[in-house]
Write a protein that holds these residues in place. Sequence first.
Motif, PDB file in Angstrom:
ATOM      1  N   THR A  82     -27.173 103.164  25.295  1.00 30.56           N
ATOM      2  CA  THR A  82     -26.469 103.582  26.630  1.00 30.56           C
ATOM      3  C   THR A  82     -27.324 102.732  27.782  1.00 30.56           C
ATOM      4  O   THR A  82     -26.528 102.177  28.634  1.00 30.56           O
ATOM      5  N   THR A  86     -24.521  99.991  29.318  1.00 33.09           N
ATOM      6  CA  THR A  86     -23.980 100.362  30.531  1.00 33.09           C
ATOM      7  C   THR A  86     -23.694  99.226  31.612  1.00 33.09           C
ATOM      8  O   THR A  86     -24.412  98.420  31.983  1.00 33.09           O
ATOM      9  N   CYS A  92     -21.511 103.654  34.103  1.00 35.28           N
ATOM     10  CA  CYS A  92     -21.188 104.111  32.648  1.00 35.28           C
ATOM     11  C   CYS A  92     -20.979 103.011  31.566  1.00 35.28           C
ATOM     12  O   CYS A  92     -21.256 101.781  32.111  1.00 35.28           O
ATOM     13  N   VAL A  93     -20.983 103.349  30.489  1.00 34.78           N
ATOM     14  CA  VAL A  93     -20.801 102.119  29.346  1.00 34.78           C
ATOM     15  C   VAL A  93     -19.650 101.453  29.731  1.00 34.78           C
ATOM     16  O   VAL A  93     -18.662 101.706  29.976  1.00 34.78           O
TER      17      VAL A  93
END
Length: 466
Positions: A82, A86, A92-93
Amino acid sequence: MMLPTGPLCYRCRRDIAYHPGICPECFELRPIAYPSTSSYNVLVCAGCANEESVFACSECGREDHPYGASRCARCILKERLTALLTDPETGCVHEALVPLFEELLRARRPQSVITWLTKPPAIGPSLLDRMAHGELAVSHDTFRALPAGRAENYLRDLLTATGILPPYHPPIEQMERWLSTRLAEVSGDDAALIGRYARWHLLRRLRGLAERGPLSKPSIYSARSHINGAIRLSTWATANSTTIAALTQPQLESYLTENPGGRTTQQSFIAWLGRSKENTQVMLPWRGTTPEVVVSDDERWDSIDRLINDDEIALYARIGGLFMLLFAQPLRTIAAMTRDQIIITDAGRVTVTFDTEPVEMPPGLDELIRRYLDKPGTPSIASTDHGWLFPGRYPGSHLVTDVFRSKLVTAGIHPGTSRNAAMFGLAGRIPPPVLADLIGIADHTAVRWAALAARDWSGYIAQRAE
């Protein structure tokens, strides 16, 4: 860390967690280390002993893959992936890298992925970090601009195996780079002509082969050999104040006299010059080759016996070697076999389909195949199963032919001559049409081998009709 039976060190905790057993009370596969509350001197799992498991991850509660003091490898991997993948703009990824994130989280051994992320020089993870931050595009063009190193190629194959990048053919790209370097050494007109020959004829043929299956190293080596042969001819022509397009038949024959080993690498090039009208003044009669059989049938059966019984040889190499020695399969075909080519019936019979007809495996080999299928190798960190019978270390790939070859040579078995011996033995016992269907060779090839084995099967069709 404490158990009801006493203190437990980290190493023992890890050993017990990695070697779970069937609990004698709940019959589940779990770490067994707690005294039973109902039976004397019997160890059970934490649940049956009404204890809190010291093997459970403090985050997810799973007891497998311990990593560190209190967390499991899968939770630590999720945390590190992650952080690595990110996109700082969205928090977010990175959208394009989500399939990779999910693929690595499902890895059979998350510890292996953690090692890949952290082991120096960590070139692949560094590139992923730059992709997630928008510094590099997630595309094949990015990798074409990078050095063609092992770490870069591994990441590229990983992204291709997870569907992030479209399929590509690494050997052909490497060939194109090599070709550009070699053509830079050739004079202008000849460089353009050899470039057309390489790209329109040799590379086009390689792409066609690649569409039907993985390219073999002999195919690549053969193409390079023909290009090198054309370049040598160009060098000779330049030294003799001419060009390939202006080369005459007497000059070609002079070149071949001075370079007696050059005929094989020139045949294809000279034929292409005529077909393409680049030079119709020269020609080189095509010379075919006749296969040689230098391994006796007794030697072949000694090798078969060694592969069936010698447990010191890797199991996959034993199976691949037996496919070659018993059914004359080339190593490149064996390496690219898939598991759906093998069927184990309810009665325990093992059949393998090399071409169109299933072939029942003989005793000894059938047992090796059953053993192998019970625990096939999965060297790649990717979790997706691509169906290869012999999966390779690169994501989405099968074992390369040279891995088989080196294992067999170490065992004293030389694939080229041994396969010829197998083909000779089969051609002497099986009619060409049946042989072609069983082992996947062309009809005319089967006929040639039958002739070499001195068997006349001309009456086979009529006899079968009767």
